[in-house]
Enzyme design. Structure first.
Site, PDB file in Angstrom:
ATOM      1  N   LYS A  53       9.455  -5.551  -7.411  1.00 39.52           N
ATOM      2  CA  LYS A  53       8.043  -6.228  -7.640  1.00 39.52           C
ATOM      3  C   LYS A  53       8.747  -6.928  -8.881  1.00 39.52           C
ATOM      4  O   LYS A  53       8.053  -8.503  -9.614  1.00 39.52           O
ATOM      5  CB  LYS A  53       6.939  -4.975  -8.541  1.00 39.52           C
ATOM      6  CG  LYS A  53       6.204  -4.602  -7.200  1.00 39.52           C
ATOM      7  CD  LYS A  53       5.318  -3.365  -7.587  1.00 39.52           C
ATOM      8  CE  LYS A  53       4.413  -2.241  -6.168  1.00 39.52           C
ATOM      9  NZ  LYS A  53       3.866  -1.951  -6.796  1.00 39.52           N
ATOM     10  N   GLN A  97       2.190   2.581 -11.588  1.00 34.84           N
ATOM     11  CA  GLN A  97       2.891   2.683  -9.993  1.00 34.84           C
ATOM     12  C   GLN A  97       2.414   3.980 -10.215  1.00 34.84           C
ATOM     13  O   GLN A  97       2.348   5.052 -10.535  1.00 34.84           O
ATOM     14  CB  GLN A  97       4.539   2.715 -10.641  1.00 34.84           C
ATOM     15  CG  GLN A  97       4.744   3.139  -8.507  1.00 34.84           C
ATOM     16  CD  GLN A  97       4.441   1.818  -8.141  1.00 34.84           C
ATOM     17  OE1 GLN A  97       4.744   0.729  -8.304  1.00 34.84           O
ATOM     18  NE2 GLN A  97       4.585   2.199  -6.402  1.00 34.84           N
ATOM     19  N   ASP A 120      -3.599  -5.762  -9.755  1.00 32.88           N
ATOM     20  CA  ASP A 120      -2.962  -4.457  -8.767  1.00 32.88           C
ATOM     21  C   ASP A 120      -4.530  -4.023  -8.662  1.00 32.88           C
ATOM     22  O   ASP A 120      -4.600  -3.707  -7.110  1.00 32.88           O
ATOM     23  CB  ASP A 120      -2.222  -3.496  -9.791  1.00 32.88           C
ATOM     24  CG  ASP A 120      -1.233  -2.160  -7.934  1.00 32.88           C
ATOM     25  OD1 ASP A 120      -1.398  -3.317  -6.835  1.00 32.88           O
ATOM     26  OD2 ASP A 120      -1.406  -1.390  -8.244  1.00 32.88           O
TER      27      ASP A 120
END
Ligand code: NAP
Length: 280
Positions: A53, A97, A120
């Site tokens: 990412k 994450q 996200d």
């Protein structure tokens, strides 16, 4: 029948070029879109995902800030980190994450992310807004799938769509997105009975199970649209894609289908957050 390949690798490449140009535009306003990544612990797969990412950010000229926390981090410590990133004006997007170590309340931490920085698409508020058709950043994997479907101008309205998997980041938001596109949606999970016959009735199927080649190609109806969200070290997904080009009308290859779209959607949404920032 030779199926249309839904080429996520190609689409994400095209999209990266557009993103790069827009990042360049923003630099004229002295804004550099910035994604903060939070990694807790040292799970090798998570480390790789975060690195991918951050590399993608670098490729398009975006900034990324890497926050790395030890395995022993508490919920309160992680919440404090998130709060300080929420308040940091340089940060436009926050990625926590998944998964975090067991002692951490992951849901509480996801929901602590400021909705404006939830690029996200992991907060309950973002999920609720998206489900209600209110502007929100979608969870990146299903949102990337929808971008692929739209790019290839596949008609979803009225189709029997079957989503196999109901996780908060994939199956559930996927089902809501397809419902919002007027598909008739069935969600399957580990307690579903007669899964084979449900899949056999699907015009569009999304595999989001987490088990290699779980969905057999002989369960799939001829002409169906086949989306495989899975990715496993043996370079296969959650659907048995052998011979799929002779069964499906369109399908996502593994690798090169859904995977590249996920990261691309994350940076696209970070860019969108930075663009909104200058309008505030
Ligand atoms: P997850 O959290 O493990 O969820 C798996 C889902 O599959 C659960 O809802 C589970 O049902 C269901 N399931 C498990 N066994 C089943 C069975 N025998 N029959 C029917 N349903 C079953 O996984 P996830 O995070 O959603 O990920 C799913 C897949 O997508 C994985 O292969 C993962 O690698 C991939 N993925 C890819 C990306 C990408 O960027 N390409 C991103 C995220 C995930 P219950 O709810 O009943 O337990």
């Amino acid at each position: 029948m030779t199926a249309l390949i839904l080429d996520g690798k190609e689409l994400s490449k095209i999209s990266e070029n557009t993103i790069k140009e827009k990042v360049n535009e923003l630099s004229k306003h002295n804004i550099k879109p910035t994604l903060a990544t939070i990694l807790v612990g040292s799970d090798p797969a998570s480390e790789t995902y975060v690195k991918m990412k951050r590399n993608t950010c670098a490729r398009v000229g975006m900034e990324s800030i890497a926050v790395e926390l030890p395995e022993t981090t508490t919920t309160e410590e992680l919440l404090n980190t998130i709060r300080s990133l929420n308040n940091d004006k340089k940060v436009h997007g926050i990625l926590l994450q998944h998964p975090v170590p067991d002692q951490i309340d992951e849901r509480l931490c996801f929901d602590a992310i400021d909705i404006r920085k939830d690029v996200d698409g992991v907060t309950c508020l973002g999920f609720g807004n998206m489900s209600m058709g209110i502007d929100a950043y979608g969870s990146c994997t299903p949102a990337g799938i929808i971008r692929l479907i739209k790019h290839y101008e596949l008609k979803v309205q009225g189709l029997n769509a079957v989503v196999v998997g109901r996780s908060p980041i994939l199956g559930k938001p996927m089902a809501m997105m397809l419902l919002n596109m007027n598909a008739t949606v069935t969600i399957c999970h580990s307690r579903t009975q007669n899964i084979e016959s449900i899949i056999n009735n699907a015009d569009l199927i999304v595999g989001a199970v987490g088990i290699p080649r779980f969905i057999k190609s002989e369960w799939i109806k001829e002409g169906a649209i086949v989306i495989d969200a899975g990715y496993h070290p043996e370079k296969c997904g959650d659907i048995d894609l052998d011979n799929i080009e002779n069964i499906a009308s369109a399908y996502t290859p593994v690798p090169g289908g859904v995977g590249p779209m996920t990261i691309n959607t994350l940076i696209l949404q970070t860019l969108q957050s930075a663009e909104k920032y200058i309008m505030d």
